[in-house]
Design a protein around this motif. Structure first.
Motif, mmCIF file in Angstrom:
data_model
loop_
_atom_site.group_PDB
_atom_site.id
_atom_site.type_symbol
_atom_site.label_atom_id
_atom_site.label_comp_id
_atom_site.label_asym_id
_atom_site.label_seq_id
_atom_site.Cartn_x
_atom_site.Cartn_y
_atom_site.Cartn_z
ATOM 1 N N TYR A 1 0.828 -1.209 0.000
ATOM 2 C CA TYR A 1 0.000 0.000 0.000
ATOM 3 C C TYR A 1 0.864 1.262 0.000
ATOM 4 C CZ TYR A 1 -1.757 3.786 3.009
ATOM 5 O OH TYR A 1 -2.012 5.012 3.575
ATOM 6 N N LYS A 2 1.925 1.273 0.807
ATOM 7 C CA LYS A 2 2.773 2.460 0.932
ATOM 8 C C LYS A 2 3.498 2.771 -0.376
ATOM 9 C CE LYS A 2 3.638 4.702 4.043
ATOM 10 N NZ LYS A 2 3.056 5.995 4.500
ATOM 11 N N VAL A 3 4.049 1.753 -1.026
ATOM 12 C CA VAL A 3 4.812 2.026 -2.238
ATOM 13 C C VAL A 3 3.887 2.396 -3.394
ATOM 14 C CG1 VAL A 3 4.926 -0.324 -3.203
ATOM 15 C CG2 VAL A 3 6.846 1.255 -3.529
ATOM 16 N N PHE A 4 2.693 1.827 -3.448
ATOM 17 C CA PHE A 4 1.709 2.257 -4.449
ATOM 18 C C PHE A 4 1.373 3.725 -4.247
ATOM 19 C CE2 PHE A 4 -2.724 3.377 -5.178
ATOM 20 C CZ PHE A 4 -2.882 3.101 -6.526
ATOM 21 N N GLU B 1 -2.531 10.601 -5.520
ATOM 22 C CA GLU B 1 -3.923 10.995 -5.689
ATOM 23 C C GLU B 1 -4.892 9.853 -5.405
ATOM 24 O OE1 GLU B 1 -2.747 9.241 -9.638
ATOM 25 O OE2 GLU B 1 -1.790 10.392 -8.032
ATOM 26 N N LYS B 2 -4.378 8.618 -5.358
ATOM 27 C CA LYS B 2 -5.210 7.447 -5.094
ATOM 28 C C LYS B 2 -4.900 6.825 -3.730
ATOM 29 C CE LYS B 2 -7.562 7.446 -8.903
ATOM 30 N NZ LYS B 2 -9.038 7.629 -8.898
ATOM 31 N N GLU B 3 -4.126 7.507 -2.914
ATOM 32 C CA GLU B 3 -3.728 6.968 -1.609
ATOM 33 C C GLU B 3 -4.938 6.663 -0.737
ATOM 34 O OE1 GLU B 3 -2.799 6.905 2.615
ATOM 35 O OE2 GLU B 3 -3.899 8.510 1.579
ATOM 36 N N ALA B 4 -5.915 7.556 -0.707
ATOM 37 C CA ALA B 4 -7.088 7.370 0.152
ATOM 38 C C ALA B 4 -7.865 6.118 -0.249
ATOM 39 C CB ALA B 4 -7.990 8.599 0.095
#
Length: 280
Positions: free
Chosen positions: A217-220, A226-229
């Motif tokens: 999740y962190k590296v993505f 903009e898609k972290e949430a």
């Protein structure tokens, strides 16, 4: 509220970039000893002379398991073709162990023939998992017969080529489903797939691989801020699945479809000569 813990890490690699298997019998916590013994007994009693070896994969043999959260994923290698073996006992065996050992989120039995494992002319996820993420707890260890693997586009392809079908399957399974346990299982399954697909989108840039959800999740999120949430919500669903089928379908219709679109772009970019043959 689901609390996300910073647990897990990327696979260690050697000087040539090959993934090092950091699983070990010594890293398995005592709580799991009895479960593993009973898993082996189940395989032995039903497969008898057909059983070649048994492996434990995932977080448990790497010492990253979480009480009441982690699954116990097992692989049995058989001497004969799986199609020639009666597997009618598997679901019942899983249910029995899940009921007896409730600190495990789920015990999973999976079976593959030795021919399927040692035939590595094309990439296959199970030989990869045995080589890089598993420890042998019974029988002859096949790792010595398997090639070394790197974190590259080959792994990316594996995680992305079937993403569309997997998301669509999840939505079909959830539509009209009123079985709470089935909905929870489906939610956890598809969200883990999406988190790992997120890592696959950036595996070529990062040259790192992990099955652990938090670092994926962190590296993505580093590459897609903009898609972290949205990916954080995927992680929450994976850690603590919900039983609202309509909520999950709604999320898959939005972020799931975006992930499918990105995966198709990635596959076309990294497989220009093969894209016409990809079932995406």
């Amino acid at each position: 509220m689901t609390h996300i813990k910073s647990i897990g890490r990327f696979c260690p690699t050697d000087d040539n970039g090959y993934i090092i298997n950091d699983s070990s019998l010594k890293k398995i916590k005592p709580d799991f000893y009895e479960v593993i013994e009973e898993v082996i007994e189940k395989y032995q009693s039903h497969l008898r002379a057909d059983l070649h070896s048994v492996y434990i994969r995932g977080s448990v043999p790497r010492g990253f398991d979480i009480y009441n959260v982690s699954d116990l994923d097992t692989i049995a290698v058989t001497k004969n073709d799986i199609n020639d073996i009666d597997l009618g006992w598997v679901h019942k065996a899983e249910q029995e162990l899940n009921k007896k050992f409730n600190f495990v989120n789920g015990v999973e039995f999976s079976l593959y023939s030795i021919e399927d494992i040692i035939d590595t002319t094309t990439f296959s996820i199970i030989p990869f998992m045995i080589k890089t993420h598993s420890v042998c707890v019974f029988g002859e260890d096949l790792k010595v017969y398997l090639p070394n693997y790197k974190a590259d586009k080959t792994i990316g392809n594996e995680h992305l080529v079937n993403l569309k079908n997997q998301v669509e399957q999840a939505k079909d399974d959830l539509d009209g489903n009123e079985d709470i346990e089935d909905i929870l299982d489906c939610c956890g399954w598809i969200m883990k797939i999406i988190v790992r697909a997120g890592l696959a989108l950036v595996v070529e840039e990062e040259n790192q691989y992990t099955r652990d959800l938090f670092p994926a999740y962190k590296v993505f999120s580093k590459h897609y801020p903009e898609k972290e949430a949205e990916m954080k919500q995927v992680l929450k669903y994976a850690i603590k699945p919900v039983d609202n089928a309509d909520e999950i379908i709604g999320f898959l219709n939005k972020f799931g479809n975006w992930m499918i679109s990105e995966s198709e772009k990635w596959l076309k970019l990294h497989n220009p000569k093969k894209v016409s043959n990809l079932k995406i």
